[in-house]
Scaffold this motif. Structure first.
Motif, PDB file in Angstrom:
ATOM      1  N   THR A   1      33.956  45.720  37.168  1.00 15.77           N
ATOM      2  CA  THR A   1      33.664  46.539  35.975  1.00 15.77           C
ATOM      3  C   THR A   1      32.308  46.158  35.388  1.00 15.77           C
ATOM      4  O   THR A   1      31.531  47.024  34.970  1.00 15.77           O
ATOM      5  CB  THR A   1      34.783  46.330  34.927  1.00 15.77           C
TER       6      THR A   1
ATOM      7  N   GLU B   1      45.902  38.037  51.561  1.00 15.76           N
ATOM      8  CA  GLU B   1      45.352  36.739  51.983  1.00 15.76           C
ATOM      9  C   GLU B   1      43.852  36.866  52.202  1.00 15.76           C
ATOM     10  O   GLU B   1      43.323  37.972  52.287  1.00 15.76           O
ATOM     11  CB  GLU B   1      46.027  36.296  53.298  1.00 15.76           C
TER      12      GLU B   1
ATOM     13  N   ARG C   1      34.543  32.528  48.163  1.00 13.37           N
ATOM     14  CA  ARG C   1      35.929  32.414  47.705  1.00 13.37           C
ATOM     15  C   ARG C   1      36.591  31.146  48.213  1.00 13.37           C
ATOM     16  O   ARG C   1      37.746  30.907  47.924  1.00 13.37           O
ATOM     17  CB  ARG C   1      36.723  33.596  48.259  1.00 13.37           C
TER      18      ARG C   1
END
Ligand code: AP5
Length: 245
Positions: A47, A89, A120
């Protein structure tokens, strides 16, 4: 050499050319910036990204969007990524590092980039550091979209997206002008396959186990700015602007 897909500038409307020229003049004065957006699913990374991209003339590299495009196009990368994504996952480090390395070479990344959803894992963060060291640059800021898990189910299950542009809506918090239709193109909106309460559980699990250590990794480098991502979109934008100004 002009390729068959190159645009004949004489055919481009003057208004579009002027808008692009003004944008490039404004961008020429902007300093380079390399940013990472980290946060759990639904914390507002996608966003806030368009505002940051436009304001600072950066390219927006969202690994989730790139992987979904590869899945839709059934490329070898997409075929490998699909199973992990459907289950909430993480896809393997090698796959995502490869796509980011390639994407950073785009001319639109000249002034820097926003990495949305990457790195990540600590392994990805280390590989990114090696990649940037070779280019003689480094990450300026990591924006940590801090938010309580309990808020995220409503955000995720109410989200509708326009797949071609990545524009995101919410049936309660950010509804489109016409239900089910993209404001800009008039094309239909869809819900992501992994935007269910059940898959969200796995995505949050992956976030806490594999991605939170990445925040510590950058915290030690002194470049993390914590945002209050549970606030309204406008208030979060104001926090982002304060951190980046
Ligand atoms: P990805 O697409 O990156 O998903 P994600 O990280 O789970 O993030 P989301 O896109 O769900 O959340 P967002 O923070 O962008 O939220 P948004 O702004 O839209 O990844 C998907 C999958 O790809 C992963 O599960 C994994 O399998 C794979 N993958 C991707 N990158 C990878 C990597 N590096 N390594 C390995 N695997 C990888 O907001 C959500 C909703 O809330 C919207 O409807 C919005 O309108 C609304 N909203 C936003 N802000 C507010 C606010 N302040 N108040 C109220 N509502 C708000």
């Amino acid at each position: 050499m002009a390729s068959s897909s190159s645009v004949n500038l004489e055919d481009v409307p003057s208004e579009s050319l002027m808008t692009e020229l003004l944008r490039r003049m404004k961008c020429a004065t902007k300093p380079e910036k390399r940013l990472i957006l980290i946060g759990p699913p639904g914390s507002g990374k996608g966003t806030q990204s368009p505002m940051i991209k436009d304001e600072y003339c950066l390219c927006h590299l969202a690994t989730g969007d790139m992987l979904r495009a590869a899945v839709a196009a059934k490329t070898p990368l997409g075929v490998k990524a699909k199973e992990a994504m459907d289950k909430g996952e993480l896809v393997s480090d090698e796959l995502v590092v490869g796509i980011i390395d390639e994407a950073m070479k785009k001319p639109s990344c000249q002034k820097g980039f926003i990495l949305d959803g990457f790195p990540r894992t600590v392994g990805q963060a280390q590989m990114l550091d090696e990649m940037l060291e070779k280019q003689g640059v480094k990450i300026d800021k990591v924006l940590d979209f801090a938010i309580d898990d309990s808020i995220l189910e409503e955000r995720i299950t109410g989200r509708w997206i326009h797949p071609a542009s990545g524009r995101s809506y919410h049936m309660k918090f950010a509804p489109p002008k016409v239900p089910g239709v993209d404001d800009v193109t008039g094309e239909p909106l869809i819900q992501r396959k992994d935007d269910t309460a059940a898959v969200l559980k796995s995505r949050l699990d992956a976030f806490h186990k594999q991605t939170e250590p990445v925040i510590d990794y950058y915290w030690k480098k002194g470049i993390v700015a914590k945002l209050h991502a549970a606030k309204s979109p406008k208030e979060v934008t104001e926090e982002v602007q304060k951190v980046l100004s």
